[in-house]
Each structure stands twice: as C-alpha cells, then as structure tokens.
Design a protein around this motif. Structure first.
Motif, PDB file in Angstrom:
ATOM      1  N   HIS A   7      13.335 -15.715 -23.517  1.00  0.00           N
ATOM      2  CA  HIS A   7      14.534 -16.525 -23.286  1.00  0.00           C
ATOM      3  C   HIS A   7      15.329 -16.010 -22.099  1.00  0.00           C
ATOM      4  O   HIS A   7      15.109 -14.884 -21.638  1.00  0.00           O
ATOM      5  CB  HIS A   7      15.418 -16.588 -24.536  1.00  0.00           C
ATOM      6  CG  HIS A   7      15.927 -15.252 -25.011  1.00  0.00           C
ATOM      7  ND1 HIS A   7      15.230 -14.462 -25.882  1.00  0.00           N
ATOM      8  CD2 HIS A   7      17.065 -14.579 -24.730  1.00  0.00           C
ATOM      9  CE1 HIS A   7      15.922 -13.365 -26.136  1.00  0.00           C
ATOM     10  NE2 HIS A   7      17.035 -13.399 -25.436  1.00  0.00           N
ATOM     11  N   GLU A  54      19.339 -19.586 -23.914  1.00  0.00           N
ATOM     12  CA  GLU A  54      20.171 -19.065 -24.988  1.00  0.00           C
ATOM     13  C   GLU A  54      21.620 -18.954 -24.522  1.00  0.00           C
ATOM     14  O   GLU A  54      21.971 -18.052 -23.757  1.00  0.00           O
ATOM     15  CB  GLU A  54      19.619 -17.686 -25.388  1.00  0.00           C
ATOM     16  CG  GLU A  54      20.048 -17.214 -26.739  1.00  0.00           C
ATOM     17  CD  GLU A  54      19.257 -15.988 -27.182  1.00  0.00           C
ATOM     18  OE1 GLU A  54      18.245 -16.177 -27.887  1.00  0.00           O
ATOM     19  OE2 GLU A  54      19.629 -14.872 -26.821  1.00  0.00           O
ATOM     20  N   HIS A  78      21.084 -12.207 -19.091  1.00  0.00           N
ATOM     21  CA  HIS A  78      19.866 -11.400 -19.174  1.00  0.00           C
ATOM     22  C   HIS A  78      18.632 -12.276 -19.220  1.00  0.00           C
ATOM     23  O   HIS A  78      18.693 -13.462 -19.515  1.00  0.00           O
ATOM     24  CB  HIS A  78      19.904 -10.468 -20.387  1.00  0.00           C
ATOM     25  CG  HIS A  78      19.899 -11.154 -21.724  1.00  0.00           C
ATOM     26  ND1 HIS A  78      21.055 -11.575 -22.335  1.00  0.00           N
ATOM     27  CD2 HIS A  78      18.892 -11.476 -22.559  1.00  0.00           C
ATOM     28  CE1 HIS A  78      20.752 -12.128 -23.506  1.00  0.00           C
ATOM     29  NE2 HIS A  78      19.438 -12.088 -23.669  1.00  0.00           N
ATOM     30  N   GLU A 128      15.842  -7.694 -21.431  1.00  0.00           N
ATOM     31  CA  GLU A 128      15.682  -7.489 -22.866  1.00  0.00           C
ATOM     32  C   GLU A 128      14.202  -7.579 -23.200  1.00  0.00           C
ATOM     33  O   GLU A 128      13.491  -8.407 -22.625  1.00  0.00           O
ATOM     34  CB  GLU A 128      16.469  -8.587 -23.606  1.00  0.00           C
ATOM     35  CG  GLU A 128      16.322  -8.592 -25.108  1.00  0.00           C
ATOM     36  CD  GLU A 128      17.027  -9.790 -25.761  1.00  0.00           C
ATOM     37  OE1 GLU A 128      17.859 -10.448 -25.095  1.00  0.00           O
ATOM     38  OE2 GLU A 128      16.720 -10.066 -26.925  1.00  0.00           O
TER      39      GLU A 128
HETATM   40 CO    CO Z   1      18.639 -12.188 -25.584  1.00  0.00          CO
END
Ligand code: CO
Length: 133
Positions: A7, A54, A78, A128
C-alpha cells in the motif's frame, strides 16, 4: 522481499473529506475502514490494482501521523512492501546497515505485522514492511 507494493500511505487531516476526494478520483466507494490503536490512526483504504491506497488520519495528537502533518502537511506518508517473513527481513536489512524505527514489528491494519525503516536509511522515504497474516 516479494517485490510487491502492499500500500501507499497518505496522511490526511479529515478522513471523511479525503474519502470523498479519493472516492471521486477513483470512481469507487468500497473503502475498508479500521482504527489501528497501536499506530494511533484511523485508516480508510481502497484497492487499486494490487495496491491499496491507504488514507490515514491521526486518532490523537500523539499519533505519528499528527506529527507528520504538523511538520510537512498532508501528503504521501509512506510506501509499504509485502514481505513473507518480516522478522527475517529485519535481520537481513539490519545486517545491510538499514535503520529501523521502534522496537521491532507491531500490529498494523488487516492483521498485518509491520515495521518501518527510518527514512534516513532510504533516501528520505518512509518505508514500511508488511507481513500478511
Ligand atoms: Co502502512
């Protein structure tokens, strides 16, 4: 690494407003919504191809997303990559000299185990790693 993007996290102030914006942009409204207490965030996400967009809003002023928005405003926060074994990836990347944020993997949205690399390790990009349940 599995070389797939899980994501892209976008920091937003107002989740409802940004749901309208991205819903209109993508012609969709099948958002998955979740509060992730451990990360101090409300999340609304949409799948685009194989990647989630997201939208992430802070639940409280202590949230890292609140800090990010205060410093840099709303925007891309991110990029998250899928990994099969997050603990093994952390070990491998630490040996490569990458620096992580926090004490190790914690709980993210969708029951994923997640960990963040420090942006100083990755050209200013907050990365991430996510392991699916
Ligand atoms: Co995330």
């Amino acid at each position: 690494m599995t070389r797939s993007v899980s994501h892209i996290g976008i920091a937003v102030r107002d989740l409802e407003a940004s749901k309208k914006t991205f819903g209109a942009l993508l012609g969709a409204n099948d958002f998955h919504e979740e509060t992730v207490a451990e990360q101090h965030v409300h999340v609304a996400s949409l799948v685009v191809g194989e990647t989630r967009i997201e939208l992430t809003a802070p639940t409280d002023p202590e949230s890292p997303i609140a800090t990010f928005i205060a410093k840099r405003g709303e925007g891309i926060h991110h990029i998250a990559f899928d990994v099969e074994d997050v603990d093994a990836e952390v070990k491998r990347l630490q040996q490569e000299g990458f620096v992580f944020i926090g004490e190790g993997p914690s709980n993210g949205a969708h029951g994923m185990r997640i960990v963040f690399l420090h942006p100083k390790s990755t050209n200013g990009v907050l990365v991430e790693l996510c392991q699916r349940p």
